[in-house]
Design a protein around this motif. Structure first.
Motif, PDB file in Angstrom:
ATOM      1  N   MET A   1      -7.016  -0.705  -0.405  1.00 20.35           N
ATOM      2  CA  MET A   1      -7.044  -0.691   0.034  1.00 20.35           C
ATOM      3  C   MET A   1      -7.342   0.291  -0.275  1.00 20.35           C
ATOM      4  O   MET A   1      -6.555   1.133   0.060  1.00 20.35           O
ATOM      5  N   LYS A   2      -6.892  -0.274  -1.646  1.00 17.90           N
ATOM      6  CA  LYS A   2      -7.662   0.666  -0.993  1.00 17.90           C
ATOM      7  C   LYS A   2      -7.318   1.986  -1.534  1.00 17.90           C
ATOM      8  O   LYS A   2      -6.138   2.265  -1.625  1.00 17.90           O
ATOM      9  N   LYS A   3      -8.458   2.763  -1.944  1.00 20.20           N
ATOM     10  CA  LYS A   3      -7.877   3.820  -2.736  1.00 20.20           C
ATOM     11  C   LYS A   3      -6.799   4.464  -1.943  1.00 20.20           C
ATOM     12  O   LYS A   3      -7.014   4.889  -0.827  1.00 20.20           O
ATOM     13  N   LEU A   4      -5.705   4.529  -2.560  1.00 23.60           N
ATOM     14  CA  LEU A   4      -4.590   5.200  -1.956  1.00 23.60           C
ATOM     15  C   LEU A   4      -4.694   6.666  -2.332  1.00 23.60           C
ATOM     16  O   LEU A   4      -4.564   7.541  -1.507  1.00 23.60           O
TER      17      LEU A   4
ATOM     18  N   ALA B   1       1.970  -3.278  -3.842  1.00 24.33           N
ATOM     19  CA  ALA B   1       1.226  -3.120  -5.092  1.00 24.33           C
ATOM     20  C   ALA B   1       0.729  -1.679  -5.175  1.00 24.33           C
ATOM     21  O   ALA B   1      -0.476  -1.406  -5.257  1.00 24.33           O
ATOM     22  N   LYS B   2       1.669  -0.755  -5.137  1.00 21.38           N
ATOM     23  CA  LYS B   2       1.352   0.673  -5.130  1.00 21.38           C
ATOM     24  C   LYS B   2       2.127   1.368  -6.235  1.00 21.38           C
ATOM     25  O   LYS B   2       3.353   1.373  -6.246  1.00 21.38           O
TER      26      LYS B   2
ATOM     27  N   GLY C   1      -1.038   8.484  -6.966  1.00 22.48           N
ATOM     28  CA  GLY C   1      -0.792   7.058  -7.065  1.00 22.48           C
ATOM     29  C   GLY C   1      -1.984   6.249  -6.612  1.00 22.48           C
ATOM     30  O   GLY C   1      -3.016   6.793  -6.220  1.00 22.48           O
ATOM     31  N   TRP C   2      -1.815   4.950  -6.652  1.00 22.68           N
ATOM     32  CA  TRP C   2      -2.917   4.048  -6.319  1.00 22.68           C
ATOM     33  C   TRP C   2      -2.363   2.772  -5.711  1.00 22.68           C
ATOM     34  O   TRP C   2      -1.363   2.233  -6.181  1.00 22.68           O
ATOM     35  N   GLY C   3      -3.013   2.299  -4.674  1.00 18.87           N
ATOM     36  CA  GLY C   3      -2.671   1.024  -4.074  1.00 18.87           C
ATOM     37  C   GLY C   3      -3.744   0.014  -4.389  1.00 18.87           C
ATOM     38  O   GLY C   3      -4.905   0.191  -4.029  1.00 18.87           O
ATOM     39  N   ALA C   4      -3.384  -1.043  -5.087  1.00 17.28           N
ATOM     40  CA  ALA C   4      -4.366  -2.057  -5.497  1.00 17.28           C
ATOM     41  C   ALA C   4      -4.941  -2.768  -4.286  1.00 17.28           C
ATOM     42  O   ALA C   4      -4.227  -3.053  -3.323  1.00 17.28           O
ATOM     43  N   ASP C   5      -6.234  -3.057  -4.324  1.00 19.29           N
ATOM     44  CA  ASP C   5      -6.830  -3.850  -3.259  1.00 19.29           C
ATOM     45  C   ASP C   5      -7.383  -5.175  -3.770  1.00 19.29           C
ATOM     46  O   ASP C   5      -8.024  -5.913  -3.023  1.00 19.29           O
ATOM     47  N   THR C   6      -7.123  -5.479  -5.045  1.00 22.43           N
ATOM     48  CA  THR C   6      -7.419  -6.801  -5.594  1.00 22.43           C
ATOM     49  C   THR C   6      -6.310  -7.169  -6.578  1.00 22.43           C
ATOM     50  O   THR C   6      -5.655  -6.295  -7.140  1.00 22.43           O
TER      51      THR C   6
END
Length: 549
Positions: A1-4, A296-297, A447-452
Motif C-alpha cells: 500500500m503501499k509504500k509505508l 503485513a507491516k 518500515g514497510w507495508g506490503a501491498d502484494t
C-alpha cells in the motif's frame, strides 16, 4: 500500500483479523447500499499523520495510498473478498495465449470529477508519466512488469515505448515483460490509476499538492485539503460510474497524534474510529467495539552504511541489534497486539506452495536479544574503530507511539552499550520520509507495508540502488538472489522460495537492518459502521462502508 516507509496509526491501518487473513468488521455487503443513499451518511475518521500528496505518481506511503484508494480508481478494484473485479474496465480482458498481452475495454461514458470524459489515453499518459525518469516517482518500480518499463527508468528507452497503448477511446492494450501472477490484483493499486494529461500539465508543479490541484474518478472526491493541513474530507463523487452503490455521502479525516485526545473525541461521539496505544488497548480490549488486526507491516531500524564510520563496522551494527529486546518492545511498550519480528518479511504473508509452511517460520528468527553478546561485540567494535564512544542520531516520526518506541530504543541501547549515546529527532511523517529518502540519518525508525502477497515486496527494498534503501546497504550476492526471484526464477516457485530465504539470511547476517516488530493496530470502531473490510495488505475501500441507522 503501499509504500509505508513507516507505519501510520488510524484509518490507514488495515489488516486481516482473528483466525483468517481478511475479515469484515461490522460487515454487511455493499449490495444493500443503494437503499441507504436516500439519506446523508457521514463517517468521521481519525488519521495518524498529515497527507503528503495526492499525486498517484509521487505517492509512496500509507496515508497517501489510503486517500487515493477512495478518490481514484483503475481498471480493477478489490472487492470485499480481496478478489480483483472490474472497475473502469468492462468485464474481463482478452489475454493472449502467452499471457503477455492484455486487451481491456473501458466502460462507456466514464467521467472525471469535472465532468470531462475519461478515456483509454488517460491510462497511457498516467503510466508513461510514472516511469518517466523526469517524474522521479520512487514507487515506479511497481511498473517494471510492464514491457520496457525498467529500460525507460534506466534511461535506455523513451516513455512512448512503454507496453501500454490506447487503441481507441475505449480500448487499452497492455504488454508485459513476462507472465505475471496476480496481475489483475497488482493493477488495483492506486499507482495504476489514470491521469488526465491536460489537467496535469495545466497544474504543473502544483499537481497533487491540494484538493483543488487534482482531478478524481473514484467513489469520492477530496475536499478541504491545502497540502499541509490536519484535516480533509471525502465527498461522494456524483460523476462516479457506480455512485448508486456508494452509501457514504461524506467522510471527515482528522489528524490525531495523541490517543487521549482521540479517545475524548470518540467517547463524545465526534469520531467513529480511534487507534489505541498500549495501555489504552489493554483497557478497552474487552469492549464490543475493539478490534486489533495484525498487519503485513514490518517495522525496523535502517542504518547508515556509507557515511557513518561506526555503522560501517559489522560488530557495531550487530551489537546494536542484540541490545534491543523486540519482545519487550512489542509486548510492554507498544502493547497493542504487535508481535516481535525476527526478520524483514512478516508472518502470514506468503506460504510455500508445496508444503504450506509460512515464510517467516521457514526463515526463522535472527538477531534476538543477547545483551551480554552485544556488550562483547561492542568491545570488539571499539578496538576495531579506535573509539571509546559513539554518538548516533535516531530519526523517527513525531506521533505518540513512535516517540515511545524511540525512547525505548534509546534507553536500551545506552544501557546495554555504555559509551553509545543516542539522540532522538522526532519529525512530522512527511519530513521523516524525506530524510529517509535522502539518507540523512544514522538510525531511522522505518518500515514497510506490503501491498502484494510476495516476499519480494520486502526484499527488493534493499537492493543496491533502491530508492527505498536510504542507508545504502549493498551486497552483490543479495542483489543476485533477489533479482533472480524478480526475473528468471519468478515463475519457478521452488527456486524463488530458496532464493528469498537465502537473501533474507544475507540481509540479517550482515545486520543490514535491525528488525523490530510486525505491527498490529488496536482500535475502536463504532458498531453502526458496516462493511469496514480489513486485510493485511490493502487500504480500506470506503466505497463498501455504510452507516447503520
Amino acid at each position: 500500500m503501499k509504500k509505508l516507509i513507516y507505519f501510520a496509526i488510524g484509518i490507514v491501518i488495515m489488516s486481516g483479523c482473528g483466525q483468517s487473513d481478511k475479515q469484515a468488521v461490522n460487515g454487511t455487503s455493499a449490495s444493500s447500499n443503494s437503499e441507504k443513499n436516500k439519506t446523508e451518511q457521514v463517517l468521521h475518521l481519525s488519521v495518524a499523520s498529515e497527507l503528503p500528496t495526492i499525486d498517484p505518481a509521487l505517492s509512496q506511503d500509507t496515508i497517501s495510498f489510503s486517500a487515493l484508494n477512495q478518490v481514484m480508481e483503475g481498471l480493477y478494484r478489490l472487492d470485499t473478498n480481496e478478489e480483483a473485479i472490474p472497475a473502469l474496465a468492462e468485464g474481463a480482458p482478452e489475454v493472449s495465449e502467452d499471457q503477455l498481452t492484455y486487451l481491456f475495454t473501458l466502460k462507456p461514458d466514464l467521467k472525471w470529477s469535472n465532468g470531462e470524459p475519461l478515456i483509454a489515453a488517460d491510462f497511457e499518459y498516467a503510466w508513461q508519466r510514472i516511469v518517466d525518469p523526469e517524474t522521479a516517482a520512487n514507487y515506479s518500480f511497481v511498473m517494471t512488469d510492464i514491457k520496457n518499463a525498467a529500460a525507460i527508468l534506466a534511461g535506455e528507452k523513451t516513455v512512448v515505448e512503454l507496453g501500454i497503448k490506447a487503441l481507441s477511446e475505449l480500448e487499452l492494450e497492455i504488454t508485459l515483460e513476462r507472465p505475471v501472477e496476480n496481475f489483475m490484483k497488482l493493477i488495483t493499486k492506486p499507482t495504476f490509476s489514470p491521469q488526465k494529461e491536460s489537467f496535469v500539465i495545466a497544474q504543473g508543479s502544483k499537481f497533487g499538492t491540494s484538493s483543488e490541484a487534482a482531478l478524481y474518478n473514484g467513489p469520492f472526491i477530496l475536499n478541504e485539503w491545502d497540502g499541509t493541513g490536519l484535516s480533509w474530507t471525502y465527498e461522494k463523487n456524483e460523476y462516479y460510474w457506480d455512485k448508486e452503490n456508494v452509501a457514504l455521502t461524506k467522510v471527515t479525516n482528522q489528524v490525531i497524534k495523541e490517543t487521549t485526545t482521540g479517545l475524548n473525541l470518540y467517547n463524545n461521539g465526534e469520531i467513529d474510529l480511534i487507534a489505541l496505544t498500549g495501555e489504552f488497548a489493554q483497557q478497552y480490549n474487552q469492549d464490543s467495539e475493539f478490534i486489533a488486526p495484525l498487519l503485513a507491516k514490518s517495522v525496523y531500524l535502517e542504518l547508515d552504511h556509507t557515511t557513518n564510520s561506526a555503522l560501517k563496522n559489522k560488530n557495531m551494527r550487530t551489537a546494536l541489534a542484540l541490545a534491543i529486546s523486540r519482545e519487550e518492545l512489542a509486548e510492554n511498550i507498544i502493547a497493542n497486539g504487535s508481535k516481535a519480528l525476527g526478520g524483514l518479511v512478516t508472518s502470514g504473508l506468503v506460504e510455500n506452495s508445496e508444503t504450506g509452511e509460512d515464510f517467516r517460520k521457514a526463515a526463522g528468527d535472527y538477531l534476538g536479544y543477547q545483551p551480554e553478546k552485544a556488550s562483547e561485540l561492542w568491545a570488539v567494535a571499539k578496538k576495531e574503530l579506535g573509539l571509546t564512544a559513539v554518538e548516533l542520531e535516531l530519526v523517527a516520526d513525531d506521533d505518540e507511539v513512535t516517540k515511545k518506541v524511540s525512547q525505548y530504543l534509546q534507553n536500551k541501547i545506552e544501557k546495554n552499550l555504555p559509551g553509545v549515546s543516542v539522540t532522538i529527532k522526532n519529525v512530522p511523517f512527511k519530513n521523516r520520509i524525506e530524510l529517509g529518502d535522502n539518507g540523512d540519518f544514522d538510525l531511522l525508525l522505518s518500515g514497510w507495508g506490503a501491498d502484494t502477497n510476495d516476499t519480494n515486496n520486502f526484499l527488493n527494498l534493499f537492493l543496491s540502488g533502491s530508492v527505498f534503501n536510504g542507508g545504502k546497504y549493498s551486497n552483490e550476492e543479495y542483489d543476485k538472489l533477489v533479482q533472480a526471484s524478480l526475473g528468471i526464477d519468478s515463475s519457478n516457485p521452488e527456486k524463488k522460495w530458496a532464493n528469498n530465504l537465502a537473501a533474507e539470511k544475507i540481509l540479517m547476517d550482515d545486520t543490514a537492518i535491525v528488525p523490530l516488530y510486525q505491527q498490529a493496530q488496536a482500535m475502536l470502531l463504532r458498531e453502526n459502521v458496516e462493511g469496514y473490510y480489513l486485510s493485511q495488505i490493502n487500504s480500506v475501500n470506503l466505497k463498501y462502508v455504510s452507516i447503520k441507522e
